[in-house]
Scaffold this motif. Structure first.
Motif, PDB file in Angstrom:
ATOM      1  N   ALA A 283       0.818  -1.216   0.000  1.00 16.19           N
ATOM      2  CA  ALA A 283       0.000   0.000   0.000  1.00 16.19           C
ATOM      3  C   ALA A 283       0.852   1.266   0.000  1.00 16.19           C
ATOM      4  O   ALA A 283       0.579   2.208  -0.746  1.00 16.19           O
ATOM      5  CB  ALA A 283      -0.933   0.003   1.210  1.00 16.19           C
ATOM      6  N   ILE A 284       1.893   1.310   0.827  1.00 16.73           N
ATOM      7  CA  ILE A 284       2.704   2.529   0.902  1.00 16.73           C
ATOM      8  C   ILE A 284       3.467   2.731  -0.396  1.00 16.73           C
ATOM      9  O   ILE A 284       3.596   3.864  -0.898  1.00 16.73           O
ATOM     10  CB  ILE A 284       3.667   2.451   2.103  1.00 16.73           C
ATOM     11  CG1 ILE A 284       2.870   2.327   3.406  1.00 16.73           C
ATOM     12  CG2 ILE A 284       4.559   3.683   2.146  1.00 16.73           C
ATOM     13  CD1 ILE A 284       3.728   2.215   4.645  1.00 16.73           C
ATOM     14  N   GLY A 285       3.966   1.647  -0.981  1.00 15.28           N
ATOM     15  CA  GLY A 285       4.636   1.760  -2.266  1.00 15.28           C
ATOM     16  C   GLY A 285       3.709   2.292  -3.344  1.00 15.28           C
ATOM     17  O   GLY A 285       4.110   3.117  -4.179  1.00 15.28           O
ATOM     18  N   THR A 286       2.454   1.825  -3.333  1.00 13.34           N
ATOM     19  CA  THR A 286       1.475   2.325  -4.294  1.00 13.34           C
ATOM     20  C   THR A 286       1.237   3.813  -4.114  1.00 13.34           C
ATOM     21  O   THR A 286       1.150   4.569  -5.092  1.00 13.34           O
ATOM     22  CB  THR A 286       0.148   1.552  -4.147  1.00 13.34           C
ATOM     23  OG1 THR A 286       0.372   0.171  -4.428  1.00 13.34           O
ATOM     24  CG2 THR A 286      -0.907   2.095  -5.098  1.00 13.34           C
ATOM     25  N   LEU A 287       1.148   4.258  -2.862  1.00  8.18           N
ATOM     26  CA  LEU A 287       0.958   5.688  -2.599  1.00  8.18           C
ATOM     27  C   LEU A 287       2.138   6.498  -3.132  1.00  8.18           C
ATOM     28  O   LEU A 287       1.948   7.552  -3.753  1.00  8.18           O
ATOM     29  CB  LEU A 287       0.789   5.920  -1.097  1.00  8.18           C
ATOM     30  CG  LEU A 287       0.653   7.382  -0.659  1.00  8.18           C
ATOM     31  CD1 LEU A 287      -0.591   8.007  -1.256  1.00  8.18           C
ATOM     32  CD2 LEU A 287       0.635   7.491   0.863  1.00  8.18           C
ATOM     33  N   VAL A 288       3.352   6.005  -2.909  1.00 13.02           N
ATOM     34  CA  VAL A 288       4.542   6.713  -3.405  1.00 13.02           C
ATOM     35  C   VAL A 288       4.523   6.767  -4.931  1.00 13.02           C
ATOM     36  O   VAL A 288       4.823   7.800  -5.540  1.00 13.02           O
ATOM     37  CB  VAL A 288       5.820   6.017  -2.898  1.00 13.02           C
ATOM     38  CG1 VAL A 288       7.060   6.627  -3.558  1.00 13.02           C
ATOM     39  CG2 VAL A 288       5.919   6.125  -1.386  1.00 13.02           C
ATOM     40  N   ALA A 289       4.162   5.652  -5.556  1.00 13.42           N
ATOM     41  CA  ALA A 289       4.127   5.608  -7.023  1.00 13.42           C
ATOM     42  C   ALA A 289       3.092   6.574  -7.582  1.00 13.42           C
ATOM     43  O   ALA A 289       3.361   7.293  -8.558  1.00 13.42           O
ATOM     44  CB  ALA A 289       3.823   4.185  -7.491  1.00 13.42           C
ATOM     45  N   VAL A 290       1.910   6.606  -6.991  1.00 12.88           N
ATOM     46  CA  VAL A 290       0.874   7.529  -7.454  1.00 12.88           C
ATOM     47  C   VAL A 290       1.336   8.972  -7.267  1.00 12.88           C
ATOM     48  O   VAL A 290       1.067   9.844  -8.106  1.00 12.88           O
ATOM     49  CB  VAL A 290      -0.442   7.276  -6.693  1.00 12.88           C
ATOM     50  CG1 VAL A 290      -1.459   8.365  -6.993  1.00 12.88           C
ATOM     51  CG2 VAL A 290      -1.021   5.919  -7.075  1.00 12.88           C
ATOM     52  N   THR A 291       2.054   9.230  -6.192  1.00 14.34           N
ATOM     53  CA  THR A 291       2.542  10.581  -5.935  1.00 14.34           C
ATOM     54  C   THR A 291       3.550  11.015  -6.988  1.00 14.34           C
ATOM     55  O   THR A 291       3.479  12.142  -7.510  1.00 14.34           O
ATOM     56  CB  THR A 291       3.185  10.667  -4.538  1.00 14.34           C
ATOM     57  OG1 THR A 291       2.227  10.256  -3.546  1.00 14.34           O
ATOM     58  CG2 THR A 291       3.635  12.088  -4.239  1.00 14.34           C
ATOM     59  N   VAL A 292       4.494  10.131  -7.326  1.00 17.76           N
ATOM     60  CA  VAL A 292       5.489  10.509  -8.330  1.00 17.76           C
ATOM     61  C   VAL A 292       4.831  10.700  -9.695  1.00 17.76           C
ATOM     62  O   VAL A 292       5.206  11.603 -10.462  1.00 17.76           O
ATOM     63  CB  VAL A 292       6.624   9.459  -8.402  1.00 17.76           C
ATOM     64  CG1 VAL A 292       6.175   8.172  -9.023  1.00 17.76           C
ATOM     65  CG2 VAL A 292       7.817  10.011  -9.177  1.00 17.76           C
ATOM     66  N   LEU A 293       3.823   9.897  -9.999  1.00 19.25           N
ATOM     67  CA  LEU A 293       3.092  10.076 -11.254  1.00 19.25           C
ATOM     68  C   LEU A 293       2.323  11.392 -11.261  1.00 19.25           C
ATOM     69  O   LEU A 293       2.299  12.106 -12.273  1.00 19.25           O
ATOM     70  CB  LEU A 293       2.127   8.910 -11.465  1.00 19.25           C
ATOM     71  CG  LEU A 293       2.747   7.531 -11.729  1.00 19.25           C
ATOM     72  CD1 LEU A 293       1.673   6.454 -11.721  1.00 19.25           C
ATOM     73  CD2 LEU A 293       3.494   7.525 -13.050  1.00 19.25           C
ATOM     74  N   ALA A 294       1.697  11.703 -10.127  1.00 20.15           N
ATOM     75  CA  ALA A 294       0.928  12.950 -10.044  1.00 20.15           C
ATOM     76  C   ALA A 294       1.828  14.160 -10.196  1.00 20.15           C
ATOM     77  O   ALA A 294       1.504  15.124 -10.914  1.00 20.15           O
ATOM     78  CB  ALA A 294       0.180  13.004  -8.710  1.00 20.15           C
ATOM     79  N   VAL A 295       2.976  14.140  -9.517  1.00 20.34           N
ATOM     80  CA  VAL A 295       3.914  15.261  -9.615  1.00 20.34           C
ATOM     81  C   VAL A 295       4.444  15.388 -11.042  1.00 20.34           C
ATOM     82  O   VAL A 295       4.529  16.492 -11.598  1.00 20.34           O
ATOM     83  CB  VAL A 295       5.075  15.072  -8.619  1.00 20.34           C
ATOM     84  CG1 VAL A 295       6.173  16.110  -8.856  1.00 20.34           C
ATOM     85  CG2 VAL A 295       4.569  15.178  -7.193  1.00 20.34           C
ATOM     86  N   GLY A 296       4.785  14.259 -11.656  1.00 21.43           N
ATOM     87  CA  GLY A 296       5.288  14.295 -13.022  1.00 21.43           C
ATOM     88  C   GLY A 296       4.274  14.830 -14.011  1.00 21.43           C
ATOM     89  O   GLY A 296       4.588  15.681 -14.850  1.00 21.43           O
TER      90      GLY A 296
END
Length: 367
Positions: A283-296
């Motif tokens: 779950a935490i990895g998914t949150l980090v991944a979504v965050t990097v995608l959102a920022v990008g």
């Protein structure tokens, strides 16, 4: 090899493994920070602002919730391709029940969430008991859900009357708390819940064992079929909740909405499996991944990228995510194998060396 040489080699291996572990665990999080700093430098007047952060949190909350929902069956080694269709049906059904049928909005929302759980369970039953591959099964059920969406809406949009939708319902998405959009707190709460379920409860451990080696899971007595059905049902529940939020956001029932969310959800879940707990969905990895995608995506959008940049970015990231996820899983298996071999070599060397001296030493080496 002498005992001192063995210890030196193990020390070097541990230092190298520790460095690779840090990169694999926190590399994506570091990339997120670096991307935010980069776009802040390039766009100092618009990017590092509270309004922009709030826009990112609000706009990416539904993709984040979907990615977290997808994470659950992925943990068991299954993929649910019906989530885009299910999201479209869920948000249409919420508005259909409120606008067309006059249901109270809380009852409509609870009904849709429960319906999402039921649809997810049906997916699980088809995959596990009808023995149909998850890709094919969920693609088929998703197509059927799309047909139901068209039947309910008759191919047209569901538009509220002059009075609009209840304010309490639209506040599910539009409200703010502590100066931030409420949907961001939904995402945070769901991350915490999934972290507890997957990392701290037997349910999550069983899913990981099933996803790693279904045959071994059956041998040790885990009811694999039942837990996979549970995983699909939990995913369906999350998708139903995302549909409620999408209805509160859009405020119009659009039968074509939903499929655009499929790719970002899988990108987030698969890319997330390369972070925090590399080699497995978390779950935490998914949150980090979504965050990097959102920022990008926010950054390239503010830089003036064309409309086709978003699907290009998502598609390329998906390919990278799948490759990195496979690499992380293989590296994790190799690391475990090396650790097991080192432990075995250490035990053998100790037993041999001490065994030549005394009988007690030989006994310890055997144990």
């Amino acid at each position: 090899m002498s005992p001192s040489s063995s210890r030196l080699a193990r020390t070097h291996h541990q230092h190298g493994s520790g460095h690779r572990h840090f990169v694999g665990t926190y590399g994506l999080l570091t990339l997120t920070v670096l991307l935010f700093l980069l776009f802040s430098v390039l766009l100092p007047g618009t990017f590092p602002t509270l309004d922009n952060v709030s826009s990112i949190l609000s706009g990416q909350s539904i993709p984040a919730i979907l990615a977290l929902g997808v994470t659950i069956p992925i943990a068991s080694g299954k993929f649910d391709l019906s989530i885009g269709y299910a999201l479209g049906l869920a948000h249409v059904m919420v508005l259909f029940l409120i606008v067309e049928q006059g249901w109270p909005w809380p009852l409509a929302c609870l009904t849709v969430v429960a319906g999402g759980a039921a649809v997810g369970a049906v997916n699980g039953v088809i995959v596990e008991f009808a023995r149909i591959d998850a890709f094919i099964a969920t693609l088929g059920t998703g197509s059927m859900m799309y047909a139901v969406t068209g039947w309910v809406t008759d191919g047209s949009r569901i538009v509220p009357g002059p009075d609009g939708l209840p304010a309490a319902f639209t506040d599910l998405y539009d409200a703010r708390f502590l100066g931030l959009p409420v949907p961001a707190f939904y995402v945070l709460g769901l991350v915490v819940l999934l972290w507890v379920v997957l990392e701290r409860l037997p349910f999550g451990r069983y899913l990981y064992v099933i996803g790693s080696n279904p045959r071994a899971a059956e041998i040790i007595g885990i009811p694999t079929h039942r837990y996979c059905v549970y995983a699909f049902a939990c995913s369906g529940t999350v998708v139903g909740f995302a549909g409620v939020l999408l209805a509160a956001q859009q405020q119009i029932g659009n039968p074509s909405v939903g499929l655009d969310y499929l790719l970002p959800a899988f990108v987030g879940a698969l890319l997330g499996s390369t972070a925090i707990r590399p080699g497995r969905a978390n779950a935490i990895g998914t949150l980090v991944a979504v965050t990097v995608l959102a920022v990008g995506l926010a950054g390239i959008g503010q830089l003036g990228a064309q409309f086709w940049a978003t699907p290009l970015f998502n598609g390329a990231t998906l390919l990278i995510a799948v490759g990195l996820a496979g690499y992380s899983a293989r590296r994790r298996l190799r690391t475990d194998a090396v650790a097991t071999a080192d432990d075995g070599a250490t035990g053998t060397g100790t037993g041999t060396g001490t065994g030549t001296g005394t009988g007690t030493g030989a006994g310890a080496g055997t144990l």
